[in-house]
Every structure is written in structure tokens, then in C-alpha cells.
Motif scaffolding. Structure first.
Motif, mmCIF file in Angstrom:
data_model
loop_
_atom_site.group_PDB
_atom_site.id
_atom_site.type_symbol
_atom_site.label_atom_id
_atom_site.label_comp_id
_atom_site.label_asym_id
_atom_site.label_seq_id
_atom_site.Cartn_x
_atom_site.Cartn_y
_atom_site.Cartn_z
ATOM 1 N N VAL A 93 15.895 58.946 14.176
ATOM 2 C CA VAL A 93 16.801 58.356 15.149
ATOM 3 C C VAL A 93 16.484 56.871 15.197
ATOM 4 O O VAL A 93 15.317 56.484 15.342
ATOM 5 C CB VAL A 93 16.624 58.958 16.551
ATOM 6 C CG1 VAL A 93 17.784 58.538 17.439
ATOM 7 C CG2 VAL A 93 16.511 60.466 16.498
ATOM 8 N N SER A 94 17.511 56.044 15.048
ATOM 9 C CA SER A 94 17.336 54.588 15.037
ATOM 10 C C SER A 94 17.912 53.983 16.305
ATOM 11 O O SER A 94 19.011 54.345 16.741
ATOM 12 C CB SER A 94 18.024 53.973 13.822
ATOM 13 O OG SER A 94 17.456 54.444 12.622
ATOM 14 N N ALA A 95 17.163 53.047 16.892
ATOM 15 C CA ALA A 95 17.608 52.308 18.072
ATOM 16 C C ALA A 95 17.923 50.872 17.676
ATOM 17 O O ALA A 95 17.117 50.218 16.999
ATOM 18 C CB ALA A 95 16.534 52.333 19.153
ATOM 19 N N PHE A 96 19.098 50.373 18.088
ATOM 20 C CA PHE A 96 19.525 49.016 17.758
ATOM 21 C C PHE A 96 19.923 48.270 19.017
ATOM 22 O O PHE A 96 20.492 48.850 19.953
ATOM 23 C CB PHE A 96 20.744 49.040 16.826
ATOM 24 C CG PHE A 96 20.513 49.667 15.480
ATOM 25 C CD1 PHE A 96 20.040 48.904 14.418
ATOM 26 C CD2 PHE A 96 20.782 51.011 15.272
ATOM 27 C CE1 PHE A 96 19.848 49.475 13.170
ATOM 28 C CE2 PHE A 96 20.587 51.588 14.029
ATOM 29 C CZ PHE A 96 20.111 50.818 12.980
ATOM 30 N N ALA A 97 19.660 46.968 19.039
ATOM 31 C CA ALA A 97 20.200 46.077 20.059
ATOM 32 C C ALA A 97 21.539 45.539 19.565
ATOM 33 O O ALA A 97 21.688 45.193 18.390
ATOM 34 C CB ALA A 97 19.237 44.926 20.331
ATOM 35 N N ILE A 98 22.523 45.472 20.478
ATOM 36 C CA ILE A 98 23.871 45.024 20.133
ATOM 37 C C ILE A 98 24.035 43.549 20.489
ATOM 38 O O ILE A 98 23.727 43.125 21.611
ATOM 39 C CB ILE A 98 24.931 45.846 20.895
ATOM 40 C CG1 ILE A 98 24.850 47.319 20.499
ATOM 41 C CG2 ILE A 98 26.327 45.284 20.654
ATOM 42 C CD1 ILE A 98 25.724 48.213 21.365
ATOM 43 N N ASP A 99 24.529 42.767 19.533
ATOM 44 C CA ASP A 99 24.936 41.394 19.802
ATOM 45 C C ASP A 99 26.438 41.424 20.064
ATOM 46 O O ASP A 99 27.231 41.600 19.128
ATOM 47 C CB ASP A 99 24.613 40.492 18.605
ATOM 48 C CG ASP A 99 24.888 39.021 18.883
ATOM 49 O OD1 ASP A 99 25.861 38.723 19.605
ATOM 50 O OD2 ASP A 99 24.147 38.164 18.362
ATOM 51 N N LEU A 108 15.485 48.088 16.606
ATOM 52 C CA LEU A 108 14.366 48.052 17.554
ATOM 53 C C LEU A 108 13.239 48.959 17.093
ATOM 54 O O LEU A 108 12.086 48.554 17.065
ATOM 55 C CB LEU A 108 14.851 48.473 18.945
ATOM 56 C CG LEU A 108 15.926 47.576 19.560
ATOM 57 C CD1 LEU A 108 16.456 48.172 20.852
ATOM 58 C CD2 LEU A 108 15.381 46.171 19.800
ATOM 59 N N ASN A 109 13.582 50.199 16.742
ATOM 60 C CA ASN A 109 12.594 51.101 16.150
ATOM 61 C C ASN A 109 13.276 52.355 15.620
ATOM 62 O O ASN A 109 14.473 52.588 15.877
ATOM 63 C CB ASN A 109 11.464 51.459 17.123
ATOM 64 C CG ASN A 109 11.885 52.437 18.214
ATOM 65 O OD1 ASN A 109 13.039 52.477 18.619
ATOM 66 N ND2 ASN A 109 10.933 53.230 18.684
ATOM 67 N N GLN A 110 12.535 53.120 14.868
ATOM 68 C CA GLN A 110 12.970 54.414 14.361
ATOM 69 C C GLN A 110 11.908 55.443 14.718
ATOM 70 O O GLN A 110 10.718 55.153 14.624
ATOM 71 C CB GLN A 110 13.134 54.414 12.841
ATOM 72 C CG GLN A 110 14.437 53.836 12.320
ATOM 73 C CD GLN A 110 14.543 54.008 10.811
ATOM 74 O OE1 GLN A 110 13.588 53.817 10.092
ATOM 75 N NE2 GLN A 110 15.717 54.375 10.337
ATOM 76 N N VAL A 111 12.363 56.631 15.123
ATOM 77 C CA VAL A 111 11.425 57.715 15.396
ATOM 78 C C VAL A 111 11.892 58.957 14.663
ATOM 79 O O VAL A 111 13.082 59.111 14.362
ATOM 80 C CB VAL A 111 11.314 58.009 16.909
ATOM 81 C CG1 VAL A 111 10.750 56.809 17.659
ATOM 82 C CG2 VAL A 111 12.658 58.433 17.493
#
Length: 378
Positions: A93-99, A108-111
Motif C-alpha cells: 500500500v502506497s501513501a502519497f501527498a497530493i499537490d 510518503l511511504n509504502q507498507v
């Protein structure tokens, strides 16, 4: 006739950036990356004019097959549909910050998703937890969201158990989707392999079996995705193998489901092989849409808002092959159908009075599109 450019951009009478409306949502499209696609792609979409412009590759990541946007519009979460992650028998699962200005996504990170081949991701109503269904692992997991939008270690994990009647596809669990209830008190998970819609108490990131712990669909149906009615009184389940829709009444106090109706999602004259995929309901609660892979159609149903039952309205060709997923834009005036095997996303106009779909003549061209989500402009 559908027209496209080299950027996969639908031509329009002027740039979306020049639109007087100023309401330019961001559209993110997740893809399979086995061919030429490289990850998640972004577009600007004007709700009033229907104009759309490409923002290019938003993030390079492997097989981001399902996406979810946080309630505060700051973060995007994607499952990476793979069988192995960092040496583990797991997807990611990947977490991203949106511009919001450029549409770009910053990782941001992957778990690890805690099971192979994750196929679905959702976010609870508070934005504090991300929920994942691991199709290949037959399991579901919950991950807390940290202050910066990244994901922490799993706060809950449940391994589904059992099998159903199909000797090929239902020899074990295959968790296909998980969503929280409108009041955030319960989490429901559809498992294709065991023909159940499982119900959990969802309390501070935990999953505890409800009483009753599940509802069943017709054996061999293979429940895939589901959606709550806007008033929270009904749940609509799209079954993949049965190409059917099951309507459940929903007791919000108990988290209990009672079957009301099961109806085919296929055109009545269709004779070939087809599987159900996505299901969505208009915010008005008047119409439901379901995609069929094989007949390559979107089925439109009128909803009886008193008892939740469905009545067919029409079956519309999606303008491509294998409509894996579709999405309704924030204005509820457009439907984006992602045709995985023909590598195009076709845009339809929704008639609010009749529910019927009309092709706008616009489409996006990109390799193996799977999932479409919107970040609403403000």
C-alpha cells in the motif's frame, strides 16, 4: 467518433486552465504497469464544461490498481497489486501527498499489505485509517494514518476462512473489497471466494466480527464490490461471477443485512461470457450503475427509494473492452468508464432525470486503466 492526442488528452474548445468556471477537479487514474503504463496519471477536469487536460504521470509505482482519496484531499492511497513485496508474500500500500496545483504525487511511504495481490483500498470517514482487501491472500487489514499522511503498522488483520461451490475460483477466500458504513461504526468486506459480505465492528482501527457476522449471496456468485445507498438504508453488491446485483436492507444500529432482491446486471439478450465489476449509486439515490466485462456495458437501474429495489433502465456500451471500473464525478453529471483491455477511458454525460448515459465523444488514451478517482475543486 472519439478523438485523442498523443498525451491521451481529449480535445476541447479551449484549455481547462482557461475555463471561466474555475472548477477544475483533479482526476487520478490507476493502471496496470505490465505494458507501457508507469503508474498513476493525472488530469484536470472542468465540471461545468466537460473539458479535460492531461497533467501527465503523477507518480511512478507498480500496478496501482485501486486508489482512494483522503477526506481532507491532501493524500492519495494506492494498492500495489503484486504478489511479493520486499521478499514477503504480500502486496503493498502506497501513501502519497497530493499537490493540488500540479496534480503531482509525492511518495510518503509504502507498507506491506499483509497479503498478496491487494485489490481494493478505502479510507474511513475520519481519514484516520486506510482499509485494504488482499484478493490473493483472502484477508483484510487496517492501517492507521500518521500525522503527515504516511501509513503506520497495521492496527487490524483478519484472515478469511472457507470456500464455496465453484471448484476453480472458490476453493479458498478471495477478499475483494472493504468499506466502512456511513456512520463509521462497521466495516463490510466482500469475499468472492466464500460468497459472503462480512461485517465487522470498526472501533479505533480494530475489526471485530459482528453478530450476525455476515450475509450471503447465491452460491457461486462471487461478491466483488458494493456500495451503500446515500440514505444508508440499503447495500448494493455487484457479484463478479454471477454478473448479478444483490440488494440488502441495512440495519445501521445492528450492522445487519437482509436480502431484498437479486437481479442480473447483464443485458437480457446477451449470450456470451461476462463478469461483473463495479457498482455506483448517484448521490440523488435515484439511479444505480454497474459495469459488465464481456458484454462491455454499463447497466443503468432506477432505484425504488422506498424499498431499495432495482428496475432496468438501459445497457450502454462502454466504447471499449473490459470496463474494469468506472467513477461518477463530484458534480454527478459525468461517468468515466475505464476500459482496461482497450486502454481507454470513455466519458459519458449523465441525465439526472432519467439516469441514462450519453457518450460525450471524449476519451482518454492510456495503457491498462483500472481505477478512476476525483479530487474535488473548491
Amino acid at each position: 467518433m472519439f478523438l485523442t492526442s498523443a498525451l491521451g488528452l481529449v480535445p476541447a474548445s479551449g484549455s481547462a486552465a482557461q475555463s471561466a468556471s474555475g472548477r477544475q477537479d483533479i482526476v487520478y487514474i490507476g493502471t496496470y504497469t505490465q505494458s507501457t503504463s508507469r503508474g498513476i496519471y493525472a488530469y484536470r477536469f472542468d465540471e461545468r464544461t466537460g473539458e479535460i487536460t492531461s497533467l501527465g504521470l503523477a507518480a511512478e509505482t507498480k500496478n496501482p490498481s485501486f486508489l482512494a482519496i483522503s477526506p481532507n484531499r491532501r493524500y492519495l492511497y494506492a494498492v500495489n497489486e503484486v504478489g511479493t513485496f520486499k521478499g514477503q508474500k504480500s502486496g503493498a500500500v502506497s501513501a502519497f501527498a497530493i499537490d493540488l496545483k500540479t496534480g503531482k504525487l509525492t511518495l510518503l511511504n509504502q507498507v506491506a499489505s499483509r497479503g498478496p495481490i491487494p485489490a481494493h483500498v478505502s479510507i474511513d470517514k475520519t481519514g484516520r485509517y486506510v482499509l485494504v482487501a488482499n484478493y490473493g491472500g483472502g484477508s483484510v487489514a487496517v492501517f492507521p494514518v500518521e500525522a503527515n499522511g504516511s501509513l503506520g503498522p497495521a492496527s487490524a488483520f483478519v484472515q478469511d476462512k472457507g470456500h464455496s461451490v465453484n471448484p476453480v475460483r472458490q476453493t479458498k477466500p478471495y477478499a475483494h473489497s472493504i468499506n466502512v458504513s456511513p456512520d463509521n461504526r462497521f466495516a463490510l468486506a466482500a469475499d468472492l471466494g466464500i460468497d459472503k459480505l462480512l461485517v465487522y465492528h470498526f472501533d479505533d482501527g480494530s475489526l471485530t466480527p459482528n453478530d450476525p457476522p455476515y450475509a450471503t449471496v447465491k452460491p457461486g456468485s462471487g461478491p466483488r464490490h458494493f456500495v451503500f445507498s446515500p440514505n444508508g438504508k440499503f447495500v448494493y453488491v455487484e457479484s463478479e461471477m454471477g454478473s448479478s446485483l444483490t440488494v440488502f436492507s441495512y440495519d445501521a444500529a445492528r450492522g445487519a443485512l437482509s436480502e431484498v432482491q437479486t437481479i442480473s446486471s447483464l443485458p437480457p439478450d446477451f449470450k456470451g461470457k461476462s463478469t461483473g465489476a463495479e457498482v455506483q449509486v448517484l448521490p440523488s439515490g435515484r439511479f444505480l450503475y454497474a459495469s459488465n466485462r464481456g458484454s462491455d456495458t454499463i447497466a443503468v437501474f432506477a432505484i425504488n427509494r422506498r424499498n431499495g429495489t432495482l428496475k432496468p433502465v438501459e445497457y450502454v456500451p462502454t466504447g471499449g473492452k473490459n470496463p474494469r471500473m468506472f467513477a461518477i464525478d463530484p458534480s454527478a453529471n459525468y461517468l468515466f468508464a475505464a476500459n482496461q483491455d482497450s486502454s481507454n477511458v470513455v466519458i459519458f454525460r449523465i441525465n439526472q432525470s432519467t439516469g441514462k448515459l450519453t457518450p460525450t465523444g471524449k476519451q482518454l488514451k492510456l495503457s491498462s486503466p483500472v481505477c478512476v478517482v476525483f479530487v474535488k475543486a473548491r
